[in-house]
Design a protein around this motif. Structure first.
Motif, mmCIF file in Angstrom:
data_model
loop_
_atom_site.group_PDB
_atom_site.id
_atom_site.type_symbol
_atom_site.label_atom_id
_atom_site.label_comp_id
_atom_site.label_asym_id
_atom_site.label_seq_id
_atom_site.Cartn_x
_atom_site.Cartn_y
_atom_site.Cartn_z
ATOM 1 N N LEU A 1 0.063 6.584 -11.568
ATOM 2 C CA LEU A 1 -0.888 7.713 -10.632
ATOM 3 C C LEU A 1 -1.340 5.612 -9.992
ATOM 4 O O LEU A 1 -1.237 5.685 -8.624
ATOM 5 N N VAL A 2 -1.996 5.613 -11.095
ATOM 6 C CA VAL A 2 -2.826 3.734 -10.513
ATOM 7 C C VAL A 2 -1.570 2.923 -8.892
ATOM 8 O O VAL A 2 -1.838 2.556 -8.573
ATOM 9 N N LYS A 3 -0.485 2.835 -10.255
ATOM 10 C CA LYS A 3 0.866 1.780 -9.191
ATOM 11 C C LYS A 3 1.190 2.693 -8.233
ATOM 12 O O LYS A 3 1.608 1.466 -7.339
ATOM 13 N N THR A 4 1.388 3.621 -7.800
ATOM 14 C CA THR A 4 1.775 4.009 -6.815
ATOM 15 C C THR A 4 0.781 4.387 -6.005
ATOM 16 O O THR A 4 1.104 4.505 -4.799
ATOM 17 N N ALA B 1 -19.704 5.387 -10.093
ATOM 18 C CA ALA B 1 -19.564 3.595 -9.146
ATOM 19 C C ALA B 1 -19.504 2.976 -10.156
ATOM 20 O O ALA B 1 -18.922 1.631 -9.890
ATOM 21 N N ASP B 2 -20.160 2.663 -11.433
ATOM 22 C CA ASP B 2 -19.882 2.136 -12.606
ATOM 23 C C ASP B 2 -18.660 1.259 -12.684
ATOM 24 O O ASP B 2 -18.291 2.001 -13.037
ATOM 25 N N ALA B 3 -18.319 -0.044 -12.976
ATOM 26 C CA ALA B 3 -17.273 -0.132 -12.669
ATOM 27 C C ALA B 3 -16.882 -0.511 -14.378
ATOM 28 O O ALA B 3 -15.919 -0.709 -14.512
ATOM 29 N N GLY C 1 -10.513 1.053 -11.067
ATOM 30 C CA GLY C 1 -10.810 0.909 -9.828
ATOM 31 C C GLY C 1 -10.828 1.695 -9.062
ATOM 32 O O GLY C 1 -10.210 2.186 -8.497
ATOM 33 N N TRP C 2 -10.041 2.683 -10.506
ATOM 34 C CA TRP C 2 -9.083 4.280 -9.565
ATOM 35 C C TRP C 2 -10.199 5.673 -10.134
ATOM 36 O O TRP C 2 -10.297 5.277 -11.290
ATOM 37 N N MET D 1 -5.703 10.743 -5.961
ATOM 38 C CA MET D 1 -5.821 9.228 -6.321
ATOM 39 C C MET D 1 -7.195 8.922 -4.950
ATOM 40 O O MET D 1 -6.641 8.499 -4.437
ATOM 41 N N ILE D 2 -8.147 8.423 -6.365
ATOM 42 C CA ILE D 2 -8.854 7.891 -5.159
ATOM 43 C C ILE D 2 -10.166 6.353 -5.502
ATOM 44 O O ILE D 2 -9.824 6.185 -6.172
ATOM 45 N N LYS D 3 -9.252 5.755 -4.469
ATOM 46 C CA LYS D 3 -9.859 4.088 -4.296
ATOM 47 C C LYS D 3 -11.118 4.136 -4.650
ATOM 48 O O LYS D 3 -12.211 4.574 -3.846
ATOM 49 N N ASP D 4 -12.237 3.522 -6.070
ATOM 50 C CA ASP D 4 -13.228 3.391 -6.082
ATOM 51 C C ASP D 4 -13.912 2.954 -4.534
ATOM 52 O O ASP D 4 -13.380 1.532 -4.272
#
Length: 168
Positions: A81-84, A13-15, A29-30, A47-50
């Protein structure tokens, strides 16, 4: 597709934290996690969003050269992957918004009135707010209706014509 033996996204979770391992990348963030596909001999990427408990997207992942292990993640693949996944989440949010918020414009003879239906998807007591605004965006009326209320040009006109009495 359930090999979740690697650390959970909450642990990242640490940004400012970046992880760049062959089967786990966390940045921007992913989190991208390569997981075993229990349905066959292949691999998948989650792919997991924070901050989210579930993956936003799970898709097939390429086998490595040995045809046994997954291809390692790399910067280019992670960016793609982040864009998708981001686009998938954005489309899902747009679809949800479209389902929960509807607008119809009707004329009362003198002016155009915009009637909106905003559904509040409460788990126990879902409801909707039916609201009328004039051309200057001034609210004319608002009533609480059932979440199943169907907003259409005819139902909006009937509500306006009734003097904004609560529909049955």
């Amino acid at each position: 597709m359930t090999d979740h033996s690697a650390a959970s996204p909450e642990e990242f979770a640490d940004a400012d934290h970046k992880t760049q391992e062959p089967r786990l990348w966390q940045d921007d963030g992913w989190t991208a996690r390569i997981i075993k596909n229990d349905d066959d001999d292949g691999w998948a990427v989650a792919m997991i969003k924070d901050g989210e408990p579930e993956p936003a997207l799970i898709g097939p992942w390429t086998m490595g050269r040995d045809k046994k292990n997954p291809k390692p993640l790399d910067p280019s693949a992670f960016i793609t992957l982040v864009k998708t996944a981001s686009e998938f989440v954005r489309r899902h949010e747009q679809q949800l918004h479209a389902m929960l918020h509807k607008t119809v414009a009707v004329s009362d003879g003198a002016a155009t009135i915009n009637v909106t239906l905003d559904i509040v998807p409460d788990d126990d007591f879902p409801y909707a707010l039916l609201t009328a605004h004039d051309e200057d965006r001034e609210q004319l009326a608002q009533v609480r209706v059932a979440a199943s209320f169907k907003l259409s040009p005819s139902s909006a006109s009937a509500w306006v014509d009734s003097g904004f009495r609560k529909p049955n």
